[in-house]
Structure formats: structure tokens, C-alpha cells
Scaffold this active site. Sequence first.
Site, short mmCIF file in Angstrom:
data_model
loop_
_atom_site.label_atom_id
_atom_site.label_comp_id
_atom_site.label_asym_id
_atom_site.label_seq_id
_atom_site.Cartn_x
_atom_site.Cartn_y
_atom_site.Cartn_z
N PRO A 1 0.82 -1.21 0.00
CA PRO A 1 0.00 0.00 0.00
C PRO A 1 0.85 1.26 0.00
O PRO A 1 1.97 1.25 0.53
CB PRO A 1 -0.81 -0.11 1.31
CG PRO A 1 -0.08 -1.08 2.16
CD PRO A 1 0.70 -1.98 1.25
N ASP A 2 0.32 2.34 -0.61
CA ASP A 2 1.04 3.61 -0.47
C ASP A 2 0.66 4.22 0.88
O ASP A 2 0.14 3.52 1.76
CB ASP A 2 0.78 4.54 -1.68
CG ASP A 2 -0.66 5.00 -1.78
OD1 ASP A 2 -1.44 4.77 -0.84
OD2 ASP A 2 -1.02 5.62 -2.81
N PHE A 3 0.94 5.49 1.07
CA PHE A 3 0.72 6.10 2.39
C PHE A 3 -0.58 6.89 2.46
O PHE A 3 -1.37 6.73 3.38
CB PHE A 3 1.90 7.04 2.75
CG PHE A 3 3.19 6.29 2.89
CD1 PHE A 3 3.55 5.74 4.12
CD2 PHE A 3 4.03 6.10 1.81
CE1 PHE A 3 4.72 5.02 4.25
CE2 PHE A 3 5.20 5.37 1.93
CZ PHE A 3 5.56 4.84 3.14
N ARG A 4 -0.82 7.76 1.46
CA ARG A 4 -1.87 8.77 1.61
C ARG A 4 -3.12 8.53 0.77
O ARG A 4 -4.03 9.35 0.80
CB ARG A 4 -1.28 10.17 1.32
CG ARG A 4 -0.23 10.53 2.35
CD ARG A 4 0.49 11.85 2.07
NE ARG A 4 1.48 12.08 3.12
CZ ARG A 4 2.69 11.54 3.14
NH1 ARG A 4 3.09 10.73 2.15
NH2 ARG A 4 3.52 11.76 4.14
N ASN B 1 11.10 5.21 -1.69
CA ASN B 1 10.60 3.92 -1.20
C ASN B 1 11.68 3.14 -0.44
O ASN B 1 12.86 3.21 -0.78
CB ASN B 1 10.09 3.07 -2.37
CG ASN B 1 8.95 3.76 -3.08
OD1 ASN B 1 8.36 4.68 -2.55
ND2 ASN B 1 8.64 3.31 -4.28
N ASP C 1 11.23 -0.20 0.02
CA ASP C 1 10.92 -1.61 -0.25
C ASP C 1 12.02 -2.33 -1.02
O ASP C 1 11.95 -3.54 -1.23
CB ASP C 1 9.57 -1.75 -0.98
CG ASP C 1 9.49 -0.90 -2.26
OD1 ASP C 1 10.53 -0.70 -2.91
OD2 ASP C 1 8.38 -0.47 -2.60
N HIS D 1 15.17 7.92 1.40
CA HIS D 1 14.73 7.67 2.78
C HIS D 1 15.39 6.41 3.35
O HIS D 1 14.85 5.79 4.26
CB HIS D 1 13.19 7.54 2.83
CG HIS D 1 12.50 8.85 2.60
ND1 HIS D 1 11.20 8.96 2.16
CD2 HIS D 1 12.94 10.14 2.77
CE1 HIS D 1 10.87 10.25 2.06
NE2 HIS D 1 11.90 10.97 2.43
P1 OAD Z 1 2.00 8.87 -0.99
O1 OAD Z 1 1.09 7.82 -0.46
O2 OAD Z 1 2.02 10.19 -0.32
O3 OAD Z 1 1.67 9.13 -2.53
C1 OAD Z 1 1.54 8.07 -3.43
C2 OAD Z 1 0.91 8.62 -4.70
O4 OAD Z 1 0.91 7.57 -5.66
C3 OAD Z 1 -0.54 9.06 -4.51
O5 OAD Z 1 -0.70 10.36 -5.07
C4 OAD Z 1 -1.35 8.02 -5.30
O6 OAD Z 1 -2.46 8.57 -5.95
C5 OAD Z 1 -0.34 7.54 -6.31
N1 OAD Z 1 -0.53 6.16 -6.77
C6 OAD Z 1 -0.83 5.06 -6.05
N2 OAD Z 1 -0.82 3.95 -6.83
C7 OAD Z 1 -0.53 4.37 -8.08
C8 OAD Z 1 -0.38 3.73 -9.35
N3 OAD Z 1 -0.51 2.40 -9.47
N4 OAD Z 1 -0.08 4.49 -10.42
C9 OAD Z 1 0.07 5.83 -10.32
N5 OAD Z 1 -0.05 6.50 -9.15
C10 OAD Z 1 -0.34 5.79 -8.05
O7 OAD Z 1 3.45 8.21 -1.03
P2 OAD Z 1 4.85 8.94 -1.23
O8 OAD Z 1 4.69 10.17 -2.05
O9 OAD Z 1 5.81 7.93 -1.66
O10 OAD Z 1 8.25 8.61 4.20
O11 OAD Z 1 5.16 9.37 0.27
C11 OAD Z 1 6.35 10.05 0.57
C12 OAD Z 1 6.85 9.65 1.93
O12 OAD Z 1 5.81 9.81 2.88
C13 OAD Z 1 7.27 8.21 2.06
O13 OAD Z 1 8.57 7.97 1.59
C14 OAD Z 1 7.15 7.98 3.53
C15 OAD Z 1 5.87 8.70 3.82
O14 OAD Z 1 5.72 9.19 5.10
C16 OAD Z 1 8.89 7.95 5.18
O15 OAD Z 1 8.57 6.86 5.52
C17 OAD Z 1 10.02 8.70 5.80
#
Ligand code: OAD
Length: 250
Positions: free
Chosen positions: A29-32, A103, A105, A120
Site C-alpha cells: 500500500p502507499d501512504f496517503r 521507497n 521496499d 529515505h
Molecule cells: P503517498 O502515499 O504520499 O503518494 C503516493 C501517490 O501515488 C498518490 O498520489 C497516489 O495517488 C499515487 N498512486 C498510487 N498507486 C498508483 C499507481 N498504481 N499508479 C500511479 N499512481 C499511483 O506516497 P509517497 O509520495 O511515496 O516517508 O510518500 C512520501 C513519503 O511519505 C514516504 O517515503 C514515507 C511517507 O511518510 C517515510 O517513511 C520517511
Amino acid sequence: MKECIDLIKSSKKILIFTGAGISTNSGIPDFRSADGLYSFAEEKYKVPYPEAVFDIDFFNKNPLPFFKLSSDLLSKDVKPSITHKFIKRLEELGKLEVVATQNIDMLHEKCGNRKVLACHGSYGEATCCSCNKKYKFSDIKNSLIDGKVPYCSCKGVIKPDITFFGESLPVDFYNFVSNPPVIDLVIVMGTSLEVAPANQIPLMYAGKVPLIIINREKTVYDRYFDYSYLIDCDNFSKLLLDELPIYKTT
Ligand code: OAD
């Protein structure tokens, strides 16, 4: 899209900046996003607020939630996505200057990329919070997989070298931004760009070279980009993999 594909084909020093969105199709899963880690972290990992799983002050008081999360991340047999493969192809073709990822991972490395800047940090190395002794991933792998806190011989908690909120980023990150390489194209994939200072890596090239962003939804920085596509990054990468030559070893 054709203009963008031609740009990628003609570029020779591409910077890719990736976030959690490029690994969602791998099952992480992503974060937000609505179903992202921060939507369920409080309940699943018993933390007072979602970001506490990556907060250094919280970790120093209670490291267990982070190791429970690590077990969920690391115990699955996760495979690189089509987007990881597209980025690998760029490196094989000699077109990739660097893939800077937020990432942790390690899927870029697992896919075979060598030119990776882990903004990170990653699980690759770890450090004792008390005596600073260095450990390798293999030293603490069993604890990580089992969701248990790994302890040093000095009884300190061993923390993977991942950047938590409240910590500095790895020295390689600061070296990069203080001496940025010459780039002819920036492609941002699967990130909300919400987290600084990592987001400075693509943004510092705005207005200097063409910037492309591929993300499922808009970010607050889209106005700095020359091309913005609201699509799944794997769909974009599939298109590109079909267009780019296949790397042949001789
Ligand atoms: P976010 O969860 O903030 O953003 C992920 C983005 O990817 C979102 O805008 C989603 O819409 C998009 N997304 C998800 N799946 C997708 C797909 N299959 N194709 C295209 N877009 C997709 O994650 P990050 O930006 O990586 O930090 O978050 C940044 C940092 O916040 C992370 O490295 C982590 C977190 O807190 C630490 O752990 C220090």
C-alpha cells in the site's frame, strides 16, 4: 502522449523520482491514498496517530509497531511492478542517470537497478540506537520477518537505516542536492510529492529541463511540470516498454 514518448526516446540522462505509488501494483500500500497505510495504521499497529509508525520520538519509546509493520512489508514475496521494469530498461539502455526513490521496499534493487539513490534509506543496513554498531539486513532479517524488536549485544534496539520523521536524510541525498548531476529529463512516478526535503530532487530541475509526472491523482506541484498524466504508472510503463528497444547482451 506521443511527444512525451519521443522525449523519453531521445533523452540520454534521465532522472526518475519514485514514490510508493509505483509499488501498489506489487501489493504494497502507499501512504496517503484512501486505502493507504495511514488510513489503517492507527488501528492495525496500535499507534496514537498514523505517522507515528515512522516517527523517531515515538520509536524511541515504543519500537514494536514499526517492527510489526516491517514484518507485513517484508514477509510477503513481493515482485517488482511493470514500472520497476520500465526503469530497469532505461538503465540497461544507458539512458538512466539515477532513480531517486523515497521507497524503502528495495524493489528497484530487486529488479536489477544499480543507479539507485535511496532518499529515505532502506532496510539494507541497520544501526544500534545505543552503541551505533552497524548491522546488515541479514543480521536482523529473522526479527524483521517475525515482527520482533532486534537487540544489539549491548541491549540497544537495532533500527534499520530508514529515515524517520525527525531524522536527517542519508548523506547521499545531501551530496546529490548540493552537487546535482546534469540531467536532460525528469520523470516523477507514483508520489504525492508531499514530503520534503526529498521532493526537492525533481522540483529543483523545474524550468531547466522538461519535467513529466505520472500519478493517479493531482499533486500540489503539478503546475511545475511540462507534462502531467493522471494514469496508473504501470499503464504508462507498459506503453514505454513496448516502444523502447529491448536491451540485448552480446
Ligand atoms: P503517498 O502515499 O504520499 O503518494 C503516493 C501517490 O501515488 C498518490 O498520489 C497516489 O495517488 C499515487 N498512486 C498510487 N498507486 C498508483 C499507481 N498504481 N499508479 C500511479 N499512481 C499511483 O506516497 P509517497 O509520495 O511515496 O516517508 O510518500 C512520501 C513519503 O511519505 C514516504 O517515503 C514515507 C511517507 O511518510 C517515510 O517513511 C520517511
